[in-house]
Design an enzyme around this catalytic site. Structure first.
Site, mmCIF file in Angstrom:
data_model
loop_
_atom_site.group_PDB
_atom_site.id
_atom_site.type_symbol
_atom_site.label_atom_id
_atom_site.label_comp_id
_atom_site.label_asym_id
_atom_site.label_seq_id
_atom_site.Cartn_x
_atom_site.Cartn_y
_atom_site.Cartn_z
ATOM 1 N N ASN A 76 3.583 4.067 -4.452
ATOM 2 C CA ASN A 76 4.974 4.523 -4.383
ATOM 3 C C ASN A 76 5.157 5.401 -3.151
ATOM 4 O O ASN A 76 4.298 6.228 -2.816
ATOM 5 C CB ASN A 76 5.415 5.224 -5.668
ATOM 6 C CG ASN A 76 4.556 6.400 -6.074
ATOM 7 O OD1 ASN A 76 3.357 6.414 -5.827
ATOM 8 N ND2 ASN A 76 5.153 7.377 -6.713
ATOM 9 N N ILE A 77 6.273 5.169 -2.478
ATOM 10 C CA ILE A 77 6.582 5.888 -1.241
ATOM 11 C C ILE A 77 7.967 6.496 -1.410
ATOM 12 O O ILE A 77 8.966 5.767 -1.468
ATOM 13 C CB ILE A 77 6.534 4.941 -0.024
ATOM 14 C CG1 ILE A 77 5.151 4.279 0.069
ATOM 15 C CG2 ILE A 77 6.875 5.705 1.254
ATOM 16 C CD1 ILE A 77 5.062 3.143 1.062
ATOM 17 N N GLU A 78 7.991 7.824 -1.528
ATOM 18 C CA GLU A 78 9.252 8.506 -1.833
ATOM 19 C C GLU A 78 9.966 8.949 -0.562
ATOM 20 O O GLU A 78 9.428 8.841 0.550
ATOM 21 C CB GLU A 78 8.969 9.699 -2.757
ATOM 22 C CG GLU A 78 8.355 9.229 -4.073
ATOM 23 C CD GLU A 78 8.168 10.316 -5.102
ATOM 24 O OE1 GLU A 78 8.176 11.520 -4.738
ATOM 25 O OE2 GLU A 78 8.002 9.962 -6.291
ATOM 26 N N GLU A 115 4.666 -1.165 -7.130
ATOM 27 C CA GLU A 115 4.677 -2.613 -7.385
ATOM 28 C C GLU A 115 5.404 -3.349 -6.260
ATOM 29 O O GLU A 115 4.944 -4.365 -5.761
ATOM 30 C CB GLU A 115 5.373 -2.911 -8.719
ATOM 31 C CG GLU A 115 4.684 -2.329 -9.928
ATOM 32 C CD GLU A 115 5.169 -0.916 -10.264
ATOM 33 O OE1 GLU A 115 5.450 -0.126 -9.345
ATOM 34 O OE2 GLU A 115 5.239 -0.607 -11.462
ATOM 35 N N CYS A 121 9.405 -0.022 -13.426
ATOM 36 C CA CYS A 121 10.845 0.235 -13.515
ATOM 37 C C CYS A 121 11.600 -1.097 -13.474
ATOM 38 O O CYS A 121 11.050 -2.145 -13.124
ATOM 39 C CB CYS A 121 11.306 1.177 -12.404
ATOM 40 S SG CYS A 121 11.672 0.349 -10.839
ATOM 41 N N CYS A 129 11.692 -3.041 -10.123
ATOM 42 C CA CYS A 129 10.440 -3.773 -9.866
ATOM 43 C C CYS A 129 10.340 -5.009 -10.755
ATOM 44 O O CYS A 129 9.849 -6.053 -10.330
ATOM 45 C CB CYS A 129 9.239 -2.861 -10.080
ATOM 46 S SG CYS A 129 9.069 -1.623 -8.784
HETATM 47 N N1 THU Z 1 7.145 4.538 -9.874
HETATM 48 C C1 THU Z 1 6.376 3.500 -9.447
HETATM 49 O O1 THU Z 1 5.924 3.466 -8.303
HETATM 50 N N2 THU Z 1 6.122 2.494 -10.308
HETATM 51 C C2 THU Z 1 6.468 2.515 -11.629
HETATM 52 O O2 THU Z 1 6.092 1.596 -12.347
HETATM 53 C C3 THU Z 1 7.280 3.610 -12.167
HETATM 54 C C4 THU Z 1 7.755 4.599 -11.180
HETATM 55 C C5 THU Z 1 7.351 5.674 -8.968
HETATM 56 C C6 THU Z 1 8.712 5.848 -8.374
HETATM 57 C C7 THU Z 1 8.713 7.321 -8.053
HETATM 58 O O3 THU Z 1 8.085 7.528 -6.810
HETATM 59 C C8 THU Z 1 7.836 7.940 -9.125
HETATM 60 O O4 THU Z 1 7.081 6.878 -9.666
HETATM 61 C C9 THU Z 1 8.603 8.651 -10.215
HETATM 62 O O5 THU Z 1 9.588 7.835 -10.740
#
Ligand code: THU
Length: 135
Positions: A45-47, A58, A91, A94
């Site tokens: 995950n890249i915020e 994903e 989520c 995804c």
């Molecule tokens: N996130 C994912 O990368 N995959 C998931 O299956 C659920 C959520 C990330 C998004 C965000 O960076 C962090 O988790 C919190 O929601």
């Protein structure tokens, strides 16, 4: 899929997780996908300070495979790893991306921090999905 292959894919998802860029949530996620030809891709995950610009692990993995030239429906399996007590569910954004690029029966392996793995599928995550078939 063979247990050895599943274990390896889950391991890849766990191992990539430290690369997560998640300073806002501090919630690290790693994902790994195996392609039908055996190639593996990983993602994290890249915020972003503009929260909506965040990309989940994903999607990072799937988009990397597509960027490398893979066609839709060439993904054999997906594994997701977070540091959660319960199995980490992808989520809904995804899930819709999985519908686009996977087969309904593509296995998705969800993990939790005690090391247990739950097998579901894209169809299991998204029953009655809106797909290219409906256009
Ligand atoms: N996130 C994912 O990368 N995959 C998931 O299956 C659920 C959520 C990330 C998004 C965000 O960076 C962090 O988790 C919190 O929601």
């Amino acid at each position: 899929m063979k247990q050895e292959k599943i274990d390896n894919l889950v391991e890849e998802a766990i191992n990539i997780k430290p690369n997560s860029y998640s300073p806002y949530s501090n919630f690290r996620v790693g994902a790994a996908i195996e392609m039908n030809d055996g190639e593996l891709f990983t993602g994290v995950n890249i915020e972003n300070v503009s929260f909506g610009a965040t990309n989940c692990a994903e999607r990072s993995a799937i988009f990397t495979a597509i960027s490398q030239g893979y066609q839709p429906k060439t993904i054999k399996a997906i594994a997701v790893s977070g540091d959660t007590d319960e199995f980490l569910p992808p989520c809904s954004i995804c899930r819709q991306v999985m519908v686009e690029f996977c087969e309904p029966e593509t296995p998705v392996y969800l993990t939790r921090k005690d090391g247990k793995v739950l097998e579901t599928s894209v169809e299991g995550l998204v029953p009655f999905a809106f797909s290219t078939m409906d256009m």
